[in-house]
Design a protein around this motif. Structure first.
Motif: not given
Length: 154
Positions: A1-25
């Motif tokens: 079964m193919i699973r859509d992991s976009r939500l999990s991936g985006v949440l992961h990215v947003l939490l990474h962004m929260a760990e940075h003080d400035g913009p993340v490329t």
């Protein structure tokens, strides 16, 4: 079964962004998501349109959070992604005039609608701040090599 992991991936990215003080490329976020920067930019565009992230171009540019983590829920991010299908199960549609198929589909539709409502309600109760707090709790209990939380081991 193919699973859509976009939500999990985006949440992961947003939490990474929260760990940075400035913009993340997009390139740096692509490393965190283990994907291509083009995929990151395409995905982040929907979040930018909803006001959850902002982007700046040029040297020193990148993606930043536009709202406090406490003001963004999993449900918000799910909706910004275009409300992808939550379940892989579906109804047969080969014989729409068949009374058996109609009965089965009605029962499945009711159960799936109820499950979706419960899941979405749960999504709207969980903030990114709660996910970040969970990450920091896990980080504090796990000995890491000489790195900060932004470079956490996967």
């Amino acid at each position: 079964m193919i699973r859509d992991s976009r939500l999990s991936g985006v949440l992961h990215v947003l939490l990474h962004m929260a760990e940075h003080d400035g913009p993340v490329t997009s390139a740096a976020l692509a490393v965190a998501m283990r994907t291509n920067p083009v995929v990151v930019r395409r995905t982040m565009a929907g979040l930018r349109a909803q006001g959850y992230v902002a982007s700046t171009k040029g040297h020193g540019g990148g993606w930043t959070l536009a709202r406090d983590l406490a003001a963004i829920t999993l449900g918000d991010v799910y909706e910004a992604l275009g409300r992808p299908a939550l379940f892989a199960i579906g109804n047969r549609r080969e014989a729409p005039d068949c009374l058996v198929e109609q009965a089965v589909n009605a029962a499945l539709d009711d159960a799936l609608d109820e499950a979706e409502a419960l899941l979405l309600a749960s999504f709207h109760r969980v903030t990114l701040a709660a996910l970040s707090a969970d990450f920091h709790d896990r980080l504090s209990r796990r000995p890491l090599p000489e790195t900060s939380g932004a470079e956490h081991a996967h």
